[in-house]
Design an enzyme around this catalytic site. Structure first.
Site, PDB file in Angstrom:
ATOM      1  N   ARG A   1      -4.530   4.122   3.446  1.00 55.19           N
ATOM      2  CA  ARG A   1      -5.398   3.031   3.004  1.00 55.19           C
ATOM      3  C   ARG A   1      -5.052   2.573   1.594  1.00 55.19           C
ATOM      4  O   ARG A   1      -5.704   1.726   1.016  1.00 55.19           O
ATOM      5  CB  ARG A   1      -6.855   3.453   3.096  1.00 55.19           C
ATOM      6  N   PHE A   2      -4.027   3.161   1.009  1.00 56.37           N
ATOM      7  CA  PHE A   2      -3.418   2.674  -0.231  1.00 56.37           C
ATOM      8  C   PHE A   2      -4.403   2.522  -1.384  1.00 56.37           C
ATOM      9  O   PHE A   2      -4.255   1.602  -2.217  1.00 56.37           O
ATOM     10  CB  PHE A   2      -2.685   1.335   0.009  1.00 56.37           C
ATOM     11  N   CYS A   3      -5.407   3.379  -1.447  1.00 56.49           N
ATOM     12  CA  CYS A   3      -6.424   3.275  -2.522  1.00 56.49           C
ATOM     13  C   CYS A   3      -7.022   1.871  -2.579  1.00 56.49           C
ATOM     14  O   CYS A   3      -7.325   1.351  -3.664  1.00 56.49           O
ATOM     15  CB  CYS A   3      -5.864   3.652  -3.885  1.00 56.49           C
ATOM     16  N   ALA A   4      -7.143   1.257  -1.401  1.00 62.66           N
ATOM     17  CA  ALA A   4      -7.773  -0.070  -1.325  1.00 62.66           C
ATOM     18  C   ALA A   4      -8.631  -0.063  -0.059  1.00 62.66           C
ATOM     19  O   ALA A   4      -8.433  -0.882   0.841  1.00 62.66           O
ATOM     20  CB  ALA A   4      -6.713  -1.164  -1.280  1.00 62.66           C
TER      21      ALA A   4
ATOM     22  N   HIS B   1      -8.426   0.623  -6.006  1.00 60.59           N
ATOM     23  CA  HIS B   1      -9.597   1.303  -6.587  1.00 60.59           C
ATOM     24  C   HIS B   1      -9.546   1.338  -8.112  1.00 60.59           C
ATOM     25  O   HIS B   1     -10.597   1.358  -8.768  1.00 60.59           O
ATOM     26  CB  HIS B   1      -9.712   2.730  -6.048  1.00 60.59           C
TER      27      HIS B   1
END
Ligand code: PLP
Length: 451
Positions: free
Chosen positions: A364-367, A127
């Site tokens: 979701r790993f900022c993705a 993100h």
């Protein structure tokens, strides 16, 4: 700025603070912590921590003080700039701006792209390398099934619409896959676009050379580079940085202020208003000095061997699927995400921590867009990341723990609590440092009355 050379090879890996940390298990025993979450934040290198302890007595104001300690602190800050520039092979006229982290660096750059210029990025990005561009004219290209097709898509997107900047990750924070940066730069430059590389995950694992690759800008975070003292950096070409409005308005960013006007300083000071994080910058620079001699050989060999061990181990566990973006990618930093059939990612992570003392990342790993593509079922995964403090025992413990989970199941019970999986009950002490539960101050003034 000048770029002193750091070229020196070294076969010994630096040590990290906390390598022998003992953590509690739900069974009441303790175990040495297996930190397999370095891609989120890496522990400090021992010599980074020692460097900061040495500097602390001299810590003082920078750029303004006439006192001796102020002058030492100013020299430390400016030599940190040179060391970070050298670490990434900056050109002699590049600028190193200290920021808080990669997110801060990319937001800063987003405000420096000339007004009419469009930004192009892929949909696989963290993100931090997606959202800053949404505030201005931008396009997002869908990553194709192969690297070759993805490069072709980028080429065609760049040729079809004038683009000022291509923003691309150096290494995926989800799959660790590395794109061929020099080919991407060639494609972008041929179309008249500049390139910024989000090196948050690349910099801790690979030597970077801005001058040799032609990459125009690079963003990185100290806390992922074993220097968790709150500094990151944006490094790159001066012209956009000098022409842009100051990132923050305030002291230190100006040359002259009158009642009605202001003459802004050139970069880097233009974008560093307020008192800078001298110790953060010094820590980042020290990590760069320490890592530079090992990244090309010792650390690379270490990480490659452990990644191979991890991938072989995961491949042998029934129901475990590793995630990958491209069928033909040829390079991967030591980051690997996977799913476990019929087990939520948060459940797996909670189990690994509670019963085996292993720290991994889940979610979701900022993705979010990438996870929605890679795992349309739940959109989530477990991520393991490896670095200089990782040992073969950590990997073997993880593989054994996952094998036990899928063959015999967990020994404890787990439930979602406030949106996160947790052991129920969780008898582990949550305040080993004695600073108050959840780090809040202890005492009657803490929290709403009666709670
Ligand atoms: N880019 C990538 C690829 C990342 O993995 C991260 C953090 O995980 C970021 C950017 C953001 O880094 P920071 O939180 O240090 O700003």
């Amino acid at each position: 700025m000048s770029t002193p050379t750091l070229a020196r090879t070294c076969t010994e890996l630096p040590r990290v603070v906390g390598a022998d940390l003992r953590v509690p298990l739900v069974t009441g025993e303790t175990i040495t912590y297996a930190n397999l979450d370095l891609a989120a934040s890496a522990p400090a290198l021992e010599d980074v921590a020692a460097h900061i302890t040495t500097l602390l007595p001299y810590y003082s104001s920078v750029h303004r003080g006439a006192g001796y300690a102020s002058q030492v602190s100013t020299a430390v800050l400016e030599s940190a700039r040179a060391a970070v520039g050298a670490f990434v092979g900056a050109r002699s006229d590049d600028v190193v701006v200290f920021t808080r982290n990669t997110t801060d660096a990319l937001n800063l750059l987003a405000g420096c792209v000339p007004h009419s210029g469009q930004v192009l990025c892929l949909d696989i990005e963290h993100h931090a390398n997606l959202l800053p561009w949404r505030r201005r004219a931008h396009r997002v290209v869908r990553a194709a099934a192969t690297v070759e097709q993805t490069l072709a898509e980028l080429d065609s997107a760049l040729r079809s619409t004038p683009t000022a900047l291509l923003a691309i990750t150096g290494a995926s924070n989800v799959t660790g896959e590395v794109l061929p940066v020099d080919r991407i730069v060639a494609i972008a430059h041929a179309a008249g676009a500049r390139v910024v590389v989000d090196a948050a995950q690349l910099a801790p694992h690979r030597c970077i050379d801005l001058a040799a690759t032609g990459v125009d800008y690079l963003a990185l975070s100290g806390h992922k580079l074993y220097a968790p003292y709150g500094a990151g950096a944006l490094i790159g070409r001066r012209d956009w940085l000098d022409a842009a409005p100051a990132y923050l308005a305030g002291g230190g960013a100006v040359q002259e202020v009158t009642r009605d006007g202001v003459e802004w300083a050139p970069a880097p000071h233009r974008h560093e208003a307020g008192t800078p994080n001298v110790l953060g910058a010094a820590a980042l620079a020290q990590a760069c000095r320490t890592l530079a001699p090992v990244l090309a050989e010792a650390a690379l060999e270490h990480e490659r061997a452990l990644l191979e061990r991890l991938r072989t181990g995961l491949a042998a566990i029934p129901g475990v699927e590793t995630l990958r973006i491209w069928a033909d990618s040829t390079d991967q930093v030591a980051v690997q995400s996977f799913t476990v059939a019929d087990r939520p990612a948060g459940y797996v992570a909670a189990y690994l921590s509670a019963e085996h003392g292993i720290g991994v990342r889940d979610g979701r790993f900022c993705a979010h867009p990438l996870l929605a593509t890679l795992n349309p079922d739940s959109g989530e995964a477990v991520r393991v990341s490896i670095g200089v403090g990782t040992t073969a025992e950590h990997i073997d413990r993880l593989i054994d723990a996952l094998t036990t989970l899928v063959t015999r199941g967990a020994s404890w019970t787990y439930a979602p609590i406030d949106g996160r999986w947790a052991p129920t009950p969780d008898p582990r002490p949550i305040d080993p440092l004695g600073i108050g539960a959840l780090g809040l101050p202890v005492g009657p003034a803490c929290g709403p009355a009666g709670h």
